[in-house]
Enzyme design. Structure first.
Site, PDB file in Angstrom:
ATOM      1  CG  ASP A 280       7.234  69.829  25.590  1.00  0.00           C
ATOM      2  OD1 ASP A 280       6.077  69.485  25.302  1.00  0.00           O
ATOM      3  OD2 ASP A 280       7.514  70.884  26.195  1.00  0.00           O
ATOM      4  NE  ARG A 281      12.703  67.005  17.687  1.00  0.00           N
ATOM      5  CZ  ARG A 281      12.515  66.443  16.503  1.00  0.00           C
ATOM      6  NH1 ARG A 281      11.308  66.323  16.000  1.00  0.00           N
ATOM      7  NH2 ARG A 281      13.535  65.991  15.806  1.00  0.00           N
TER       8      ARG A 281
END
Length: 233
Positions: A57-58
């Protein structure tokens, strides 16, 4: 930004991903092309194109693998698809989580319509009780926990922690906004406390056993020290 290289051979390179950076641009990430992705940063740094093997995930920090040639990608991806690669994450969660346990609960797939089986094991590492009021409680409780996902669903760890009422600190979607706000106000932290700390697997080309590890981001170290200094246990 200079990316930290954790491991490199003829086939693959392992890199430390900081918080809040995309692995690569995609429609799911709203194509925020003004921000450089890990793919672009790595190419700028090493003057060569690399191919991501898996995703983080970012907002998640930690180890990410890149293949050096496009034709090498599939063999490394197969390790993740077959769940033979051992992944360990560290998270900071609200409350005192049990010493150990497992969460066997389906989560939605990337199409957001179909639920797929998902399994996560956890082990508590440390606890903190700090004299900071959040809601009706005079003290706030937190746990540092090791998470071992046995499946690789989208947002699996974030969803699973929320499902057992121990959401990750700094999670804007599945977390507790009151505790997130406290960390922003008291500790000047807005980052998600989820870190992909280790990867262990048999190299698909050399057959060597690899155990890759990366340290916490600097903001983690600072906040953990603050929690320890305020610990009221």
């Amino acid at each position: 930004m200079v990316l930290k290289i954790l491991f490199e051979d003829t086939y693959v390179i392992a890199v430390h991903k900081p918080n809040n950076i995309l692995v690569h641009h995609s429609a799911m990430a709203n194509n925020q092309l003004e921000e450089k992705s890990m793919v672009q940063l790595l190419q700028d740094q090493l003057d060569k194109k690399y191919f991501p093997v898996h995703r983080l995930d970012r907002k998640t920090s930690g180890i990410i693998l890149f293949s050096k040639q496009k034709e090498y990608v599939s063999k490394f991806q197969a390790l993740f698809m077959s769940n033979v690669i051992e992944k360990k994450y560290i998270g900071l969660v609200r409350g005192f989580i049990p010493e150990s346990g497992k969460i066997d609960s389906p989560v939605k797939g990337r199409d957001a319509n179909v639920h797929k089986e998902a399994l996560t094991y956890f082990e508590r590492k440390e606890t903190y009780k700090v004299p900071i009021k959040v809601g009706p409680y005079e003290n706030s409780r937190y746990s540092l926990v090791e998470l071992s996902p046995k499946t690789g669903r989208l947002h699996q760890l974030r969803i699973h922690m929320n499902k057992i009422s121990h959401p990750l600190i700094g999670d804007p979607k599945y977390g507790d906004r009151f505790h997130n706000r406290m960390f922003e106000d008291q500790f000047q932290n807005e980052a998600l406390f989820l870190h992909a700390k280790t990867l262990s697997f048999t190299h698909p080309y050399t057959n060597k056993q690899l155990h890759l590890i990366t340290d916490y981001p600097d903001n983690w170290k600072r906040v953990i020290e603050l929690l320890k200094s305020k610990n009221n246990l």
